[in-house]
Each structure stands twice: as C-alpha cells, then as structure tokens.
Design an enzyme around this catalytic site. Sequence first.
Site, PDB file in Angstrom:
ATOM      1  N   TYR A 118       0.871  -1.192   0.000  1.00 25.64           N
ATOM      2  CA  TYR A 118       0.000   0.000   0.000  1.00 25.64           C
ATOM      3  C   TYR A 118       0.896   1.227   0.000  1.00 25.64           C
ATOM      4  CZ  TYR A 118      -3.050   3.688   1.734  1.00 25.64           C
ATOM      5  OH  TYR A 118      -3.747   4.860   1.868  1.00 25.64           O
ATOM      6  N   GLU A 206      -3.446   7.550  -3.843  1.00 26.52           N
ATOM      7  CA  GLU A 206      -3.512   6.301  -3.092  1.00 26.52           C
ATOM      8  C   GLU A 206      -3.338   5.157  -4.078  1.00 26.52           C
ATOM      9  OE1 GLU A 206      -7.219   5.035  -1.163  1.00 26.52           O
ATOM     10  OE2 GLU A 206      -6.038   4.723   0.652  1.00 26.52           O
TER      11      GLU A 206
END
Length: 396
Positions: A118, A206
């Site tokens: 991530y 993101e």
Amino acid sequence: MNLHEYQGKELLNSFGVRIQRGIVAQNADEAVAAAKKLTEDTGTGWHVIKAQVHAGGRGKGGGVKLAKSLDDVKTIAGQIIGMDLVTPQTSAEGKRVHQVLVAEDVYYPGDSEPEEYYMSVLLNRSTGRNMIMYSTEGGMDIETVAEETPHLIFTEEIDPATGILPFQARKVAFNLGLSGAAFKDMTKFVTALYTAYVKSDSSLFEINPVLKTSDDKIMAVDAKVSLDDNALFRHKDLAELRDLREENPIEVEAGALGLNYVDLDGNVGCMVNGAGLAMATMDLIKQAGGEPANFLDVGGTADAARVEAAFRIILKDPNVKAILINIFGGIVRCDRVAQGVIDAYTNMGNIEVPIIVRLQGTNADIAKELIDSSGLDVHSAVEFQEAADKVQAVLA
Ligand code: GDP
Ligand code: MN
C-alpha cells in the site's frame, strides 16, 4: 477533483511511475480491440477488466474481473459496462459504470506469489508537510490495517525545500522488506510518485496495491488521484479530465452558479452565508428534530438573484419539507436579503414548502418587518432558538 483510475495511471506514467498498462473502453467491442492491442504489445494473454467509477472497493463489488480469453473479455466487459456497481464505498443504489479499463494481467499466473503493498501521498495537516504513507499490507482496506495492525503502517515526511531525498526512498524500500532489483526499482518508483504528486498539485494519491511482480518490477496496479481544485487553474489539461457523470447533478449545477452546495439525506433545506454558520445551522436543524437536506453556503453576496438560484437548487430535492434561511447581514444588509427572498419567492410562484428566515445583523429589524408584511408563507425569526422552534413547528 477526482480522476478515474485510467486517468490517474496516465498521469503517473507521464512522470515515470511504472503502471500496469491498460486501455479504456466504452463498450465490449472496444474492450476486445484493447485486449488484442495489449496482447500484441506485451504478449500476456490474460487481462483484467476494471469498472471505471469514482469509488474504491470495486474488486469486492464485482467490478474487477480476470479475463482469460478474448471471449471472456467480451462477456465480462459487456456485463460490467452498464451495471450499477455497489461497493463498500458507494450508496446502496451503486454507481452506473460507463467504461472499463482493460489492463494486462500482471500477476503472471503460475509464478510464485506476487507481493502487494500500500502506498499513498498526502498532506499531514498537523505538520504542514507532505508525507508518504506505506505498508506491507497491500490490497487490503488501509482503515482495517490501521485498526488491527497499526505497526505495519509507516510514514515518511518530506521537507518541501528538498523534496524526497535518496535516503528516504531507500528507507521506504527497506521497510517494505525489499532487496536486489526490486529494492532499486522501489526507490525509483517512490521518488517518481512523490514528484508526480507535487508537480500535479494533487491532494491525495492512493496506490493500493503497488505490486512487486515475480520478475521484481514495482508498478501501480490501482491509482486513486485527487487533484487540488484550487490549483486546477494552472493544470488546464488535467481540469479537462473531469467526468461530470460521476458527480451529483444538483451539486454540479450549484457549482456552476457559484454556490457551495452539498446534497444530504434530510428534509430541511438550508440556505446560509458562510460555511461556519452553515454548520451551526445544520446542528440547529437536528436539535429541532429535523435532518438537514443539504449544506448550502451562498457566500457573501446574498442578493435576490443568488437567493433565487439557491431556492431553485434546494427545491430540486423532493425530500425538502421546509427551508431555513439563516443569513448574517455583515457585508450584505438584511433588508436587501429579505427583499431578495420575497422577490425570489414571488418570481418562482410555486414554492409549496414553508420558509423560516432568520436575518441577523445590519437592518435586521427592517428585514423582519418586510417579511412579516409580505403576506407570503415565510416565517421570520431573529434569534437562533426562535428559528429552531419555528422549524420544529412547521415539521410537526
Ligand atoms: P479496487 O477494488 O477498487 O481497489 O480495485 P483494484 O484496482 O485495487 O483491484 C482490486 C484487486 O484486483 C487487486 O487488489 C488485485 O488483487 C486484483 N487485480 C488487479 N489487477 C490484477 C491483475 O492484473 N491480475 C490479477 N490476477 N488480479 C488483479
Ligand atoms: Mn485498490
């Protein structure tokens, strides 16, 4: 302003961030053509078909599917385009899918497990610096990771004067447990990603997941990109990427009229000048037993034209049972606003919901006089509590 995944990936790619390659398609035939083109270019025969909507969690909702043949591509693209995709981030009605991204399958079937990470770039408001937030737990909800295994989330703050420094990029790669070619590739990836964030004046990147392929390449498999609206004037090319189909139509219309409007679920419409007063007004409505139907800041110049525009916007929402106008007459005089309300009401002619007007500030007394003698279904109030009581009374 939010971008679609395919637009976000193109932006990243233009700054040298490696991405999972793909081509956007509007229908099943275009999807097949896209898949053929990708196969010629890269040689992998499998593809992922990904719904392009402004909402995350698409995989969970059935908006991301693996196609192992061109027939699969056609069938899956046909199923996804036109569906109302429901994900943990959409309403229960879901979001209509207008297009899909056909992307090369980068999980190389049969190879050893690919690794997912991530990574996001965002502003840390408490320090006033951009930071890179990253984790070994890719492909999962970062909120869940933060709750259950917060020690697996790392942050790296960047000094705006220097930008990301080589030792910081190496630290990211090290904390993700990388070595060899993947380590080197990650330092390039994170450096390019940060540069893209700053140069595009974004407010959020993101990338979930960032993938390490089995041949040690680091790439963005997903991309959520939010641009800073206040900087769009210097990114005309990016401003053009706006997809109005993804936005609430009433909010789009309000925006075009210069009104700051957010659609909500309740039954009391509110028209207020100033965001702080608008927040307080929403509290007031709740206290009076109602639910705000919207947030609406008409700004400093609450003249008749703006008041009328605001009325029209509020009344597009069929749930509205009453309207509370709460205006502080500082720059604008209350009697002018009152006259604006009366004029707008008369012009529109078809307002069937009761209106409570609280005007406070310069010439508030004259304003009340105007409203009270207008003969319209408009109730005046001077004090906050008085306005709340009147809202309660008309809802009862
Ligand atoms: P999201 O669910 O909206 O966040 O969409 P993502 O782009 O993150 O895709 C969801 C999931 O699909 C990812 O976490 C991956 O596990 C999977 N996925 C994405 N691309 C590929 C691919 O090329 N091959 C395979 N096998 N899976 C993929
Ligand atoms: Mn994702």
